[in-house]
Design an enzyme around this catalytic site. Structure first.
Site, PDB file in Angstrom:
ATOM      1  CG  ASN A 105      -1.805   1.235   1.286  1.00 34.70           C
ATOM      2  OD1 ASN A 105      -1.632   2.183   0.544  1.00 34.70           O
ATOM      3  ND2 ASN A 105      -2.770   1.192   2.182  1.00 34.70           N
ATOM      4  NE  ARG A 154      -3.503   7.319   1.227  1.00 38.36           N
ATOM      5  CZ  ARG A 154      -4.612   7.963   1.455  1.00 38.36           C
ATOM      6  NH1 ARG A 154      -5.659   7.746   0.698  1.00 38.36           N
ATOM      7  NH2 ARG A 154      -4.710   8.804   2.448  1.00 38.36           N
ATOM      8  CB  CYS A 155       1.228   1.841   4.433  1.00 42.49           C
ATOM      9  SG  CYS A 155       1.933   1.068   5.899  1.00 42.49           S
ATOM     10  CB  SER A 156       5.377   5.327   6.631  1.00 42.12           C
ATOM     11  OG  SER A 156       4.944   4.819   7.885  1.00 42.12           O
TER      12      SER A 156
END
Length: 112
Positions: free
Chosen positions: A7, A9-11
């Site tokens: 994903n 958007r996930c760090s």
């Protein structure tokens, strides 16, 4: 072949992807768009050696809005992850017949 359920958007997912890419080729699967099948999800759970609840992001609003709990039946949890893939913990790395959740990101290094 190494695959990451990613994903962007996930760090933690981005950090894990960078670690994996440093060690070779990787296929990036944006699992929110390319949702795993039930068979794939069950295989990953088996490779991880965990219960389905351990792959569920229980802090997600979709989990809170469902009637699921940590004690829900495995089949119900799997069905929920398939219906709402954002409930799947991320990232998941598959390599050499093994799987790891990249939390923390370095936890995937032993299978590469």
């Amino acid at each position: 072949m190494t695959v990451i359920w990613h994903n962007p958007r996930c760090s933690k997912s981005r950090e894990t992807l960078a670690l994996v890419q440093e060690r070779g080729d990787v296929t990036v699967r944006k699992y929110l768009e390319d949702v795993p099948s039930e068979t794939e999800l069950r295989e990953v759970i088996a490779l991880l050696g965990i219960k389905p609840i351990d792959l569920v992001r229980r802090g997600e609003q979709a989990f809170k809005d469902s009637d699921l709990t940590k004690d829900s039946a495995d089949d119900d949890l799997i069905a929920a992850m398939l219906a709402e893939p954002k409930l799947i913990e991320r990232p998941v790395v598959l390599a050499n017949g093994q799987a790891r959740i990249g939390r923390p990101p370095v936890s995937v290094l032993d299978i590469l």
